[in-house]
Design a protein around this motif. Sequence first.
Motif, short mmCIF file in Angstrom:
data_model
loop_
_atom_site.label_atom_id
_atom_site.label_comp_id
_atom_site.label_asym_id
_atom_site.label_seq_id
_atom_site.Cartn_x
_atom_site.Cartn_y
_atom_site.Cartn_z
N ARG A 9 10.97 13.26 0.84
CA ARG A 9 9.91 12.24 0.75
C ARG A 9 8.54 12.86 1.06
N VAL A 13 5.20 13.05 -1.42
CA VAL A 13 3.87 12.53 -1.06
C VAL A 13 2.84 13.65 -1.09
N PHE A 48 10.99 6.43 -3.94
CA PHE A 48 9.90 5.48 -4.22
C PHE A 48 10.33 4.63 -5.41
N ALA A 57 1.68 5.17 -0.66
CA ALA A 57 2.09 6.19 0.31
C ALA A 57 1.07 7.33 0.37
N ASP A 60 -1.70 5.92 2.49
CA ASP A 60 -1.23 5.81 3.87
C ASP A 60 -1.23 7.18 4.55
#
Length: 193
Positions: A9, A13, A48, A57, A60
Motif C-alpha cells: 500500500r 501511494v 484501493f 490517499a 492524506d
Amino acid sequence: MKTPEKPTRERIVEAASKLFYGEGIRAVSVDAVAEKAGLTKRTLYYHFQSKDELIAAYLDGRDQPNLQLFQRWFRDADGEVYDKVRAIFANLATAARQPKWKGCGFLRTAAELADMPGHPAVKAGIAHKQRVEAWLRKEFFEAGAADAKSLARQVVLLLDGGFAVVLLNRDPSYMESAGDAATTLVRAALPMR
C-alpha cells in the motif's frame, strides 16, 4: 544486509504521489501508477477500490508532512512571530525555485476536481487547509493577537494566493511579496512590545 521492502500500500501511494504531483491527477492512469509501483493493476485495486480513493490517499499522505514542514520553518526562524511567518513564505519561495516544484498539490487537485466538490480528495484538501489555519490561529492567539481567527485566515489566503500566482507566473518573488504582506498584517495585529 538487504533493506526490507516497503508495504505494498505504501509503495502504491508513493508511486501515485510522484505521478499525481508531477503530472496531475487526470493525466495519470491507474495503469501508470501500478507500473511505477512495480505491481499489477489487480494488486493496486486490491488495496484501493478506485482511483478516487487513491487520489484521496495521495493527499492524506501529504497532509502531515506539509503541515510539519511549515511548523518546522516557523519554529526554526529567529525573531518575532511575524519573522517566523515570513520564514514560511521565504522557504516556499526557495522551494518554488526548484525545477520539480509544481505548486500546492492540494490546490492543484482541487482545481482538477472543481466540478466534484464532494470528492474525497477535495475533502482531504479542505481538511489540510483547515489544519494549517487552526495551527496559525493557535500561534497568533498565543502571541497575543486580538483576532487570531481573522489573522490566520488572512495569512492562509496569502499563502494560497502566493501558490497560485507563483504557479501561473513561474516567479517565486510573488511568494516573497505575499510574505511581506503577511508580515505587515501579523505585525499590526500583535500588541506592541
